[in-house]
Design an enzyme around this catalytic site. Structure first.
Site, PDB file in Angstrom:
ATOM      1  N   SER A  98       0.781  -1.174  -0.127  1.00 33.01           N
ATOM      2  CA  SER A  98       0.056  -0.090   0.156  1.00 33.01           C
ATOM      3  C   SER A  98       0.974   1.197   0.042  1.00 33.01           C
ATOM      4  O   SER A  98       1.704   1.380  -0.892  1.00 33.01           O
ATOM      5  CB  SER A  98      -1.160   0.028   1.253  1.00 33.01           C
ATOM      6  OG  SER A  98      -1.991   0.845   0.999  1.00 33.01           O
ATOM      7  N   ASP A 227      -9.754  -5.306  -4.334  1.00 29.86           N
ATOM      8  CA  ASP A 227      -9.065  -4.247  -3.520  1.00 29.86           C
ATOM      9  C   ASP A 227     -10.227  -3.260  -3.360  1.00 29.86           C
ATOM     10  O   ASP A 227      -9.951  -2.557  -4.452  1.00 29.86           O
ATOM     11  CB  ASP A 227      -7.734  -4.009  -3.820  1.00 29.86           C
ATOM     12  CG  ASP A 227      -6.892  -3.413  -2.813  1.00 29.86           C
ATOM     13  OD1 ASP A 227      -7.400  -2.345  -2.164  1.00 29.86           O
ATOM     14  OD2 ASP A 227      -5.650  -3.470  -2.698  1.00 29.86           O
ATOM     15  N   HIS A 256      -7.558  -5.967   0.141  1.00 27.30           N
ATOM     16  CA  HIS A 256      -6.466  -4.834   0.410  1.00 27.30           C
ATOM     17  C   HIS A 256      -5.341  -5.412   1.400  1.00 27.30           C
ATOM     18  O   HIS A 256      -4.248  -5.565   1.292  1.00 27.30           O
ATOM     19  CB  HIS A 256      -6.850  -3.554   0.646  1.00 27.30           C
ATOM     20  CG  HIS A 256      -5.684  -2.658   0.688  1.00 27.30           C
ATOM     21  ND1 HIS A 256      -4.848  -2.566  -0.420  1.00 27.30           N
ATOM     22  CD2 HIS A 256      -5.060  -1.923   1.567  1.00 27.30           C
ATOM     23  CE1 HIS A 256      -3.959  -1.488   0.027  1.00 27.30           C
ATOM     24  NE2 HIS A 256      -3.977  -0.957   1.014  1.00 27.30           N
TER      25      HIS A 256
END
Length: 276
Positions: A98, A227, A256
């Site tokens: 991320s 996601d 995610h």
């Protein structure tokens, strides 16, 4: 071992350093608003495979100093460079999830790959999350304004609520892990509000196209196609068009937080990439 390194601007960065000191180093960079603790399972797994595993708390997150200024992607990358230099690491596998994917990508953009062997981008924010005329597949600014407002108004509740889309707990058949929810909340609440607010801009508005173009090491791009935090289209599917010979792995239906929800599969795939 748990230690601190002091960066060039005087900020103390907390890091963990596990496994054999003569093992090939893997550096794990965490997502927002978490800490190095998000990687504990991976650190133990890979340390048991003979690797030296290192994870740090980004400035203003976790146990690192909470600073008022310089909570931006360039500084995150420079902090990582200071950590690498302090530990005198080379032949590194960089793994970023991320926001951490942005951090390791910007590190390469600013500091090159002389110390880097391989790169893994997991549910990562590059090349650009924000929707612009040149990036029509991105998310509108209203989405990030909402994250800012939720974090500022009631950070504690917002972090708990965020776990629902983060881990795909709003999908049919999903079973909520209260332990994962509480751990996400704990890590988030360790950080400083000002730095976390600044980091929203850093992960959403930083443009990594030029950084990705400088990547010249074997690269894994791994993403879940469900996601809800970093949609795959403007992220992984765009990144592989920029990074030469990047390997793409898509987890069908994955969320995610796949490093936890698909932990065993992820660990095995990352190990295969490192050994490949």
């Amino acid at each position: 071992m748990s230690n601190f390194v002091t960066t060039q601007d005087g900020t103390r960065i907390f890091y963990k350093d596990w496994g054999p000191r003569d093992g090939q180093p893997i550096i794990f960079s965490h997502g927002w608003p978490l800490s190095a603790d998000a990687w504990d399972a991976q650190m133990v797994y890979f340390a048991n495979q003979g690797f030296r595993t290192i994870a740090h708390d980004r400035r203003s997150h976790g146990r690192s100093d909470q600073v008022w200024d310089n909570n931006n992607m360039d500084q995150y990358a420079d902090d990582l460079a200071d950590l690498i230099a302090a530990l005198d690491l080379s032949d590194i596998i960089l793994v970023g999830h991320s926001t951490g994917g942005g951090e390791v990508t910007r590190y390469i953009g600013r500091h090159g790959t002389s110390r880097v062997a391989k790169l893994a981008l997991i549910g990562a924010v590059p090349p650009l999350m924000l929707k612009t005329e040149a990036n029509p597949g991105g998310l509108p600014i209203d989405v990030f304004d909402g994250i800012r407002k939720g974090t500022f108004d009631n950070r504690s509740q917002f972090f708990r609520d965020l776990t629902i889309p983060f881990y795909g707990y709003n999908r049919d058949g999903a079973v909520i892990s209260e332990g994962i929810v509480q751990e996400f909340w704990r890590q988030g609440m360790m950080g400083g509000l000002k730095g976390q607010l600044d980091s929203i801009r850093a992960f959403s508005e930083s443009d990594f196209h030029a950084d990705l173009a400088k990547v010249d090491v074997p690269t894994l791009v791994l993403h879940g196609d469900d996601d809800q935090i970093v949609p795959i289209g403007a992220a992984a599917l765009s990144t592989i068009k920029i990074v030469t010979d990047a390997v793409l792995i898509v987890y069908e239906g994955a969320d995610h937080g796949l490093t936890q929800t698909h932990q065993d599969r992820f660990n095995a795939d990352l190990l295969d990439f490192i050994n490949g």
